[in-house]
Scaffold this motif. Sequence first.
Motif, PDB file in Angstrom:
ATOM      1  N   TRP A 160       6.573   3.671  -0.569  1.00 15.55           N
ATOM      2  CA  TRP A 160       7.909   3.698   0.043  1.00 15.55           C
ATOM      3  C   TRP A 160       8.986   3.953  -1.010  1.00 15.55           C
ATOM      4  O   TRP A 160       9.917   4.736  -0.786  1.00 15.55           O
ATOM      5  CB  TRP A 160       8.193   2.373   0.749  1.00 15.55           C
ATOM      6  CG  TRP A 160       7.553   2.253   2.091  1.00 15.55           C
ATOM      7  CD1 TRP A 160       7.151   3.265   2.900  1.00 15.55           C
ATOM      8  CD2 TRP A 160       7.278   1.044   2.787  1.00 15.55           C
ATOM      9  NE1 TRP A 160       6.631   2.754   4.062  1.00 15.55           N
ATOM     10  CE2 TRP A 160       6.689   1.397   4.024  1.00 15.55           C
ATOM     11  CE3 TRP A 160       7.451  -0.299   2.487  1.00 15.55           C
ATOM     12  CZ2 TRP A 160       6.291   0.451   4.956  1.00 15.55           C
ATOM     13  CZ3 TRP A 160       7.057  -1.254   3.408  1.00 15.55           C
ATOM     14  CH2 TRP A 160       6.476  -0.884   4.641  1.00 15.55           C
ATOM     15  N   GLU A 164      11.419   7.169  -0.656  1.00 21.46           N
ATOM     16  CA  GLU A 164      12.835   6.946  -0.374  1.00 21.46           C
ATOM     17  C   GLU A 164      13.716   7.392  -1.542  1.00 21.46           C
ATOM     18  O   GLU A 164      14.879   7.758  -1.339  1.00 21.46           O
ATOM     19  CB  GLU A 164      13.063   5.481  -0.023  1.00 21.46           C
ATOM     20  CG  GLU A 164      12.443   5.145   1.331  1.00 21.46           C
ATOM     21  CD  GLU A 164      12.307   3.655   1.607  1.00 21.46           C
ATOM     22  OE1 GLU A 164      12.765   2.847   0.754  1.00 21.46           O
ATOM     23  OE2 GLU A 164      11.724   3.306   2.654  1.00 21.46           O
ATOM     24  N   GLN A 169      11.081   9.156   4.367  1.00 26.69           N
ATOM     25  CA  GLN A 169      10.839   7.815   4.882  1.00 26.69           C
ATOM     26  C   GLN A 169       9.689   7.831   5.877  1.00 26.69           C
ATOM     27  O   GLN A 169       9.313   8.878   6.407  1.00 26.69           O
ATOM     28  CB  GLN A 169      12.094   7.260   5.563  1.00 26.69           C
ATOM     29  CG  GLN A 169      12.574   8.061   6.761  1.00 26.69           C
ATOM     30  CD  GLN A 169      13.823   7.474   7.402  1.00 26.69           C
ATOM     31  OE1 GLN A 169      14.017   6.266   7.407  1.00 26.69           O
ATOM     32  NE2 GLN A 169      14.675   8.325   7.950  1.00 26.69           N
TER      33      GLN A 169
END
Length: 568
Positions: A160, A164, A169
């Motif tokens: 993640w 990001e 995402q």
Amino acid sequence: MAVSSTPTRSDNPPAVRAPRRPRGEGQWALGHREPLNANERIKKDDDPLNVRARIENIYAHHGFASIDPQDLRGRFRWWGLYTQRKVGIDGGRTAVLEPHELEDEFFMLRVRVDGGELNLAQLRVVADISREFARDTADITDRQNIQFHWIRVEDVPEIWRRLEEVGLQTTEACGDCPRVVLGSPVAGVAREELVDPTPAIDEIVRRYVGDKRFSNLPRKFKTSISWLVDTPYEANDIAFLGVTHPEHGPGFDLWVGGGLSTNPMLARRLGVWVPLAEVPDVWAGVVGIFRDYGYRRLRNRARLKFLVADWGVERFREVLEKEYLGRTLLDGPAPELPAKPIDHIGVHPQRDGRNYVGAAPVVGRVSGPQLARLADVVEAHGSDRVRLTPYQKLLVLDVAPERTDSLVAELRRIGLEARPSAWRRGTMACTGIEFCKLAIVETKARGAELVARLEERLRDFDADISIHLNGCPNACARTQVADIGLKGQLVVGPDGRQVEGFQVHLGGGLGMAQGRTAGFGRKLRGLKTTAEELPEYVERLARRYLASRSEGEAFANWVIRVEEEELR
């Protein structure tokens, strides 16, 4: 003679029963919040978006065994995570084993790529994650997503962080929420485009993805927004398609209620014209109707298509205008369809004088090393933009004309073909039994074998035929709207034993071009094939089509015209 005081039947008419109240469909707006099915209970107990904190603070530190079952098989989906199928479990046991018996301690992780847009930094991060955490897997899906496999929960927070950091995402990539927004892979560069819908897509994602107002919908919600007719708009819960109003100019035509799976329905026009600036608000209004009026009691009736079918477009429009927008929408014309379907494969001019190049992997299967090499090739040819398509293909934008041939050659060297055969160009496959717990048969390898066999035997086939392989009835590969749709199931083989095979749908399609009527494939009684016999069957069917088609006759029209025996 004594008279009895006991009343006779005629003296005592039956009591009038109050009319039975119709059983609620679980529509919140009508006060129907009970009883809850298992999925609704999970969402009521805790908003699924909250599970991210538990993944980061508990599960990533303590491992798979620490995961609460309701999180594992429910809320994890809101962050793009599904447990993958345990290796070695055949399709005959798909429907009889419990979830914990089917699932492995690894995950599929879906990365949403709204509008299909990737820059080089994003592409390199996807490639690195594939190589470091996903055993080189990174499939392109028919919803412009990237799917990793073999993901460990311990690695999810780091994945993640990397995604990001470059603007990607996994938020609501799965689950009962707004999924990835499909968009034209040539938005902003197409010569035929009058309005670039990218700002509306970006605004929807910015405002509403991860917003708890829409994180508990009755089922998944699929969106398509494109000026061009190059996304499967009729198969989505909501679609905005480019159209020019005779008085107000370019805007978008609104469609609602599409969806395939086991009860396929095509989206229906609401007959309204929506300017670009109003697309996010109208989108939110439709999602609000689904949230409040959608059927939550029965899971198999919980898609928006069932509400639209019951209400009709007139009532749906009225509720949208009066209860959710507070204004009347303008009537609008139907969109104009192109002369032939658009898939963007090959070399095409952009509006700025540069070219874009569309290339095909085989059934969407790519890998981390391949994507890393792609990033190098794209950069070496002066581009920074790659786009994914809803047909498991990819595009390279912004290529100088004098460098186009070199790019095409380099793409071929890494397994991406800009001048593919009709078979490679037209074949898609879902994840299949290799990783999916719902699947009954293998699809990716079968699709690759099919393409190779047909390229060998019918390399110069001169017609476009779409072939979609699906591992189960859920139609993730849009089986019912392909020229040849293949729904995976167990069939009886030559020796009388059950083997992997497919039920055959023929002549399906969407309204993607002039003269193409949208409809679902023709299912002939008993028309099935074993997986082993599939290449032979498709070759036989293709040769018959070539031999008896009339000039310019599309495969779908030929299917309707010929006798059944020609299709077996």
